[in-house]
Design a protein around this motif. Structure first.
Motif, mmCIF file in Angstrom:
data_model
loop_
_atom_site.group_PDB
_atom_site.id
_atom_site.type_symbol
_atom_site.label_atom_id
_atom_site.label_comp_id
_atom_site.label_asym_id
_atom_site.label_seq_id
_atom_site.Cartn_x
_atom_site.Cartn_y
_atom_site.Cartn_z
ATOM 1 N N ILE A 136 0.859 -1.185 0.000
ATOM 2 C CA ILE A 136 0.000 0.000 0.000
ATOM 3 C C ILE A 136 0.898 1.239 0.000
ATOM 4 O O ILE A 136 1.792 1.357 0.843
ATOM 5 C CB ILE A 136 -0.930 0.037 1.232
ATOM 6 N N ILE A 137 0.673 2.124 -0.938
ATOM 7 C CA ILE A 137 1.435 3.368 -1.009
ATOM 8 C C ILE A 137 0.501 4.501 -0.618
ATOM 9 O O ILE A 137 -0.588 4.640 -1.181
ATOM 10 C CB ILE A 137 1.989 3.604 -2.430
ATOM 11 N N PRO A 140 -7.108 11.328 4.689
ATOM 12 C CA PRO A 140 -8.277 10.434 4.762
ATOM 13 C C PRO A 140 -8.414 9.594 3.495
ATOM 14 O O PRO A 140 -8.233 10.084 2.380
ATOM 15 C CB PRO A 140 -9.451 11.408 4.912
ATOM 16 N N GLY A 141 -8.711 8.319 3.694
ATOM 17 C CA GLY A 141 -8.890 7.418 2.569
ATOM 18 C C GLY A 141 -7.620 6.754 2.094
ATOM 19 O O GLY A 141 -7.649 5.987 1.123
ATOM 20 N N ARG A 196 -11.943 -0.649 7.688
ATOM 21 C CA ARG A 196 -12.254 -1.886 8.424
ATOM 22 C C ARG A 196 -11.557 -3.102 7.816
ATOM 23 O O ARG A 196 -12.168 -4.160 7.640
ATOM 24 C CB ARG A 196 -13.765 -2.120 8.455
ATOM 25 N N ALA A 197 -10.284 -2.952 7.549
ATOM 26 C CA ALA A 197 -9.561 -3.991 6.817
ATOM 27 C C ALA A 197 -8.619 -4.820 7.683
ATOM 28 O O ALA A 197 -8.344 -5.975 7.362
ATOM 29 C CB ALA A 197 -8.765 -3.355 5.671
ATOM 30 N N PHE A 198 -8.122 -4.257 8.792
ATOM 31 C CA PHE A 198 -7.006 -4.877 9.502
ATOM 32 C C PHE A 198 -7.385 -5.316 10.917
ATOM 33 O O PHE A 198 -8.072 -4.606 11.642
ATOM 34 C CB PHE A 198 -5.822 -3.905 9.570
ATOM 35 N N LEU A 240 -4.020 9.182 13.250
ATOM 36 C CA LEU A 240 -4.660 8.223 14.151
ATOM 37 C C LEU A 240 -6.118 7.973 13.766
ATOM 38 O O LEU A 240 -6.611 6.848 13.878
ATOM 39 C CB LEU A 240 -4.568 8.716 15.596
ATOM 40 N N ALA A 241 -6.794 9.006 13.302
ATOM 41 C CA ALA A 241 -8.177 8.827 12.850
ATOM 42 C C ALA A 241 -8.232 7.878 11.657
ATOM 43 O O ALA A 241 -9.120 7.012 11.570
ATOM 44 C CB ALA A 241 -8.787 10.173 12.482
#
Length: 258
Positions: free
Chosen positions: A122-123, A129-130, A135-137, A156-157
């Motif tokens: 993932i880059i 945001p985005g 909800r992936a990990f 952190l958000a």
């Protein structure tokens, strides 16, 4: 106020006299005693190898066998290893995912702002945001990274948004630390205290789901600032905690179940 008995008065007087006697002990004897009882008199400090204005190592101790802060970080991850499971995200590489997650890890993802090496999946910039899938990990391992991001709250958000319900963020940040002399020094924005990290995490996680720890003492801090390796110093001294000298601050924050 109840008057002290004669025996207690004698005992207290004796203790006071003993402390005064110890305080006046010559240095060869005093240095063998607890700092609680004996301190070098002003002007009598022996600086030894720490007397120079340059540190022993300018590379955190990597060139001497492994930094002291890594001793604390890896101890923290060892205690929370059971949370490193399922789909795990780590920053830069997946060394700690593999080392502490083992066969509990079903999928290992690596985030970097650049496609720096083949393990990057993932880059992106986590302060945007985005940047991460939602909800992936099951776990995110974020060691010594948050302080390199100016907008820590936004980062952190985004990390909280990327966790599955029940997933855990394992984060470590520097407290008392040298600043990197290489490229990371240009984005080294922060060092944090225990209460600062807790407050930042509380902006995106429930208070009851946050566990904050601190590691270090004056001995550990001085040795780390000098760049000594963890293998060069007694671990029993590193393990003594004095919250006034946080070398590493760490936290496990769990996204609440929904």
């Amino acid at each position: 106020m109840t008057a002290l008995s004669p025996l207690r008065r004698i005992a207290r007087f004796g203790r006071r006299q003993l402390r005064l006697l110890i305080a006046k002990a010559p240095a060869p004897i005093g240095r063998r005693l607890s700092r609680r009882f004996w301190k070098p008199r002003p002007g009598a400090i022996d600086f030894g190898d720490f007397g120079e204005t340059a540190p022993v190592s300018s590379d955190f101790g990597f060139d001497r066998g492994g930094p002291i802060d890594r001793y604390f970080i890896e101890g923290f991850l060892t205690r929370h290893a059971s949370r490193i499971r399922g789909r795990v995200l780590e920053i830069g590489d997946n060394e700690y995912t593999r080392r502490f997650g083992g066969n509990r890890v079903a999928k290992s993802d690596v985030l970097h702002v650049y496609a720096a090496n083949p393990v990057v999946t993932i880059i992106g910039d986590i302060s945007i945001p985005g940047a991460l899938p939602e909800r992936a990990f099951d776990c995110i391992v974020l060691t010594q990274t948050l302080h390199l991001i100016f907008d820590m709250q936004a980062a952190l958000a985004e990390l909280a948004r990327a966790l599955k319900p029940g997933g855990t963020l394992l984060v470590t940040v520097p407290g008392i630390s040298p600043i990197d002399r290489g490229p990371w020094g240009f984005t080294w924005f922060w060092s944090l205290t225990e209460i600062a990290l807790r407050r930042l995490l509380a902006s995106v996680f429930e208070e009851k789901d946050i566990e904050v720890e601190t590691f270090g003492n004056v001995f550990a801090a001085v040795c780390f600032l000098q760049g000594l390796a963890a293998s060069e110093v007694p671990h029993a001294k590193l393990d003594v905690l004095d919250r006034s000298f946080p070398v590493i601050v760490a936290a496990a924050a769990r996204r609440r179940l929904e």
